[in-house]
Design an enzyme around this catalytic site. Sequence first.
Site, PDB file in Angstrom:
ATOM      1  N   LYS A  34       0.451  -1.398  -0.321  1.00 16.54           N
ATOM      2  CA  LYS A  34      -0.377  -0.592  -0.408  1.00 16.54           C
ATOM      3  C   LYS A  34       0.892   1.136  -0.019  1.00 16.54           C
ATOM      4  O   LYS A  34       0.581   2.224  -0.601  1.00 16.54           O
ATOM      5  CB  LYS A  34      -0.522   0.127   1.468  1.00 16.54           C
ATOM      6  CG  LYS A  34      -2.029  -1.373   0.944  1.00 16.54           C
ATOM      7  CD  LYS A  34      -2.391  -0.504   2.747  1.00 16.54           C
ATOM      8  CE  LYS A  34      -2.150  -1.246   4.268  1.00 16.54           C
ATOM      9  NZ  LYS A  34      -1.064  -2.151   4.021  1.00 16.54           N
ATOM     10  N   ARG A  38      -9.490   1.325   9.060  1.00 19.00           N
ATOM     11  CA  ARG A  38      -9.544   0.166   9.852  1.00 19.00           C
ATOM     12  C   ARG A  38      -9.997  -0.997  10.437  1.00 19.00           C
ATOM     13  O   ARG A  38     -10.742  -2.015  10.545  1.00 19.00           O
ATOM     14  CB  ARG A  38      -8.351  -0.445  10.072  1.00 19.00           C
ATOM     15  CG  ARG A  38      -6.522  -0.585   9.870  1.00 19.00           C
ATOM     16  CD  ARG A  38      -5.467  -0.671  10.214  1.00 19.00           C
ATOM     17  NE  ARG A  38      -4.181  -1.179   9.553  1.00 19.00           N
ATOM     18  CZ  ARG A  38      -3.534  -1.047   9.675  1.00 19.00           C
ATOM     19  NH1 ARG A  38      -3.974   0.311   9.275  1.00 19.00           N
ATOM     20  NH2 ARG A  38      -2.328  -1.649   9.657  1.00 19.00           N
ATOM     21  N   ARG A  86      11.470  -1.972  11.185  1.00 20.48           N
ATOM     22  CA  ARG A  86      10.550  -1.321  11.744  1.00 20.48           C
ATOM     23  C   ARG A  86      10.536  -2.476  12.606  1.00 20.48           C
ATOM     24  O   ARG A  86      10.615  -3.790  12.072  1.00 20.48           O
ATOM     25  CB  ARG A  86       8.873  -1.125  10.250  1.00 20.48           C
ATOM     26  CG  ARG A  86       8.671  -0.407  10.269  1.00 20.48           C
ATOM     27  CD  ARG A  86       7.611  -0.325   9.418  1.00 20.48           C
ATOM     28  NE  ARG A  86       6.276  -0.829  10.287  1.00 20.48           N
ATOM     29  CZ  ARG A  86       5.258  -1.325   9.100  1.00 20.48           C
ATOM     30  NH1 ARG A  86       4.599  -0.512   7.853  1.00 20.48           N
ATOM     31  NH2 ARG A  86       4.160  -1.253  10.029  1.00 20.48           N
ATOM     32  N   ARG A  95      -0.279  -8.690  13.432  1.00 24.63           N
ATOM     33  CA  ARG A  95      -0.949  -7.776  11.871  1.00 24.63           C
ATOM     34  C   ARG A  95      -1.969  -8.250  11.380  1.00 24.63           C
ATOM     35  O   ARG A  95      -3.082  -7.319  11.051  1.00 24.63           O
ATOM     36  CB  ARG A  95       0.142  -6.645  12.310  1.00 24.63           C
ATOM     37  CG  ARG A  95       0.110  -6.077  12.313  1.00 24.63           C
ATOM     38  CD  ARG A  95       2.005  -5.450  12.457  1.00 24.63           C
ATOM     39  NE  ARG A  95       2.587  -4.816  11.277  1.00 24.63           N
ATOM     40  CZ  ARG A  95       3.481  -5.453  10.630  1.00 24.63           C
ATOM     41  NH1 ARG A  95       4.167  -5.473  10.733  1.00 24.63           N
ATOM     42  NH2 ARG A  95       3.138  -3.767   9.569  1.00 24.63           N
ATOM     43  N   ARG A 129      12.170  -6.821   5.099  1.00 23.53           N
ATOM     44  CA  ARG A 129      11.995  -5.926   4.337  1.00 23.53           C
ATOM     45  C   ARG A 129      13.241  -4.714   5.535  1.00 23.53           C
ATOM     46  O   ARG A 129      12.934  -4.643   6.735  1.00 23.53           O
ATOM     47  CB  ARG A 129      11.408  -4.862   4.092  1.00 23.53           C
ATOM     48  CG  ARG A 129      10.022  -4.595   5.361  1.00 23.53           C
ATOM     49  CD  ARG A 129       8.899  -4.613   4.708  1.00 23.53           C
ATOM     50  NE  ARG A 129       8.071  -3.687   6.189  1.00 23.53           N
ATOM     51  CZ  ARG A 129       6.433  -3.160   5.642  1.00 23.53           C
ATOM     52  NH1 ARG A 129       6.192  -3.289   4.466  1.00 23.53           N
ATOM     53  NH2 ARG A 129       5.895  -2.831   6.959  1.00 23.53           N
TER      54      ARG A 129
HETATM   55  P1  ADP Z   1       0.971  -2.604   8.205  1.00 20.84           P
HETATM   56  O1  ADP Z   1      -0.236  -1.664   7.079  1.00 20.84           O
HETATM   57  O2  ADP Z   1       1.752  -2.762   7.463  1.00 20.84           O
HETATM   58  O3  ADP Z   1       0.234  -3.200   9.154  1.00 20.84           O
HETATM   59  P2  ADP Z   1       0.623   0.380   8.791  1.00 20.84           P
HETATM   60  O4  ADP Z   1       2.730   1.396   9.176  1.00 20.84           O
HETATM   61  O5  ADP Z   1      -0.847   0.521   8.130  1.00 20.84           O
HETATM   62  O6  ADP Z   1       1.114  -0.957   8.784  1.00 20.84           O
HETATM   63  O7  ADP Z   1       0.364  -0.215  10.590  1.00 20.84           O
HETATM   64  C1  ADP Z   1       1.280  -0.352  11.241  1.00 20.84           C
HETATM   65  C2  ADP Z   1       0.363  -0.216  12.703  1.00 20.84           C
HETATM   66  O8  ADP Z   1       0.338   1.650  13.694  1.00 20.84           O
HETATM   67  C3  ADP Z   1      -1.214  -0.684  12.933  1.00 20.84           C
HETATM   68  O9  ADP Z   1      -0.198  -2.221  13.592  1.00 20.84           O
HETATM   69  C4  ADP Z   1      -1.396  -0.579  14.724  1.00 20.84           C
HETATM   70  O10 ADP Z   1      -0.829  -0.642  15.289  1.00 20.84           O
HETATM   71  C5  ADP Z   1      -1.433   0.937  14.397  1.00 20.84           C
HETATM   72  N1  ADP Z   1      -2.310   1.878  12.571  1.00 20.84           N
HETATM   73  C6  ADP Z   1      -1.870   2.433  11.698  1.00 20.84           C
HETATM   74  N2  ADP Z   1      -3.096   2.578  11.135  1.00 20.84           N
HETATM   75  C7  ADP Z   1      -4.235   2.599  12.082  1.00 20.84           C
HETATM   76  C8  ADP Z   1      -5.539   2.798  12.122  1.00 20.84           C
HETATM   77  N3  ADP Z   1      -6.494   3.123  10.880  1.00 20.84           N
HETATM   78  N4  ADP Z   1      -6.477   2.147  13.160  1.00 20.84           N
HETATM   79  C9  ADP Z   1      -5.667   1.317  14.039  1.00 20.84           C
HETATM   80  N5  ADP Z   1      -4.328   1.242  13.971  1.00 20.84           N
HETATM   81  C10 ADP Z   1      -3.193   1.596  13.163  1.00 20.84           C
END
Ligand code: ADP
Length: 178
Positions: free
Chosen positions: A13, A88, A161, A172, A127
């Site tokens: 994404k 989400r 990360r 996740r 990564r």
């Molecule tokens: P990925 O899609 O690779 O899990 P992101 O960078 O989008 O990674 O998100 C990393 C973390 O940030 C998630 O595991 C969650 O803890 C938090 N997070 C990100 N976006 C949201 C969201 N919209 N709602 C709740 N938690 C979020």
Amino acid sequence: MNLVLLGPPGAGKGTQAKLLEDGHALTKLSTGDMLRAAVAAGTELGRKAGDIMERGALVPDDLVIKLIAERMDEGGEGRGYILDGFPRTIAQAEALDRLLAERHKRLDRVIVMEVDDEALVERITGRFACADCGEGYHDIYKPTKVPGVCDRCGGTQFVRRRDDNEEVVRARLKAYHA
Ligand code: ADP
């Protein structure tokens, strides 16, 4: 044009959002990037979100909704949004409807990226990125041409990360599927 990119962690994404942002007049809004910036800056939000993110769980809706609402008003007028990692949950999706309606905008497209879970675990656990320019790499699929040197900027510091380890990736993925 306002887009949502949906997909599991590691689907790409962020990569696609960046390409779209560069090729069109769009502003990328990534809740993951915003939350990581808050953690790095040690803000109150960062302190609340940090532990949750390290477990691979979702940060509470009210916090991410507030974050997105603030950012939506910062972008250049007339530019569209690419939402990466938001919404989400159903509450977040409903909030997005409200936030767009209040700004007289609408959602034009939702793009869903589907990738097999095992492929995602392999992608994510390998990564890393250049600490200077952010260029992304992978231990097996996209190593640097010269070991330890960024192809793009020549930087020699790299970052991974904290939540890109197998145990947290599986958490996740579980949160994503739920
Ligand atoms: P990925 O899609 O690779 O899990 P992101 O960078 O989008 O990674 O998100 C990393 C973390 O940030 C998630 O595991 C969650 O803890 C938090 N997070 C990100 N976006 C949201 C969201 N919209 N709602 C709740 N938690 C979020």
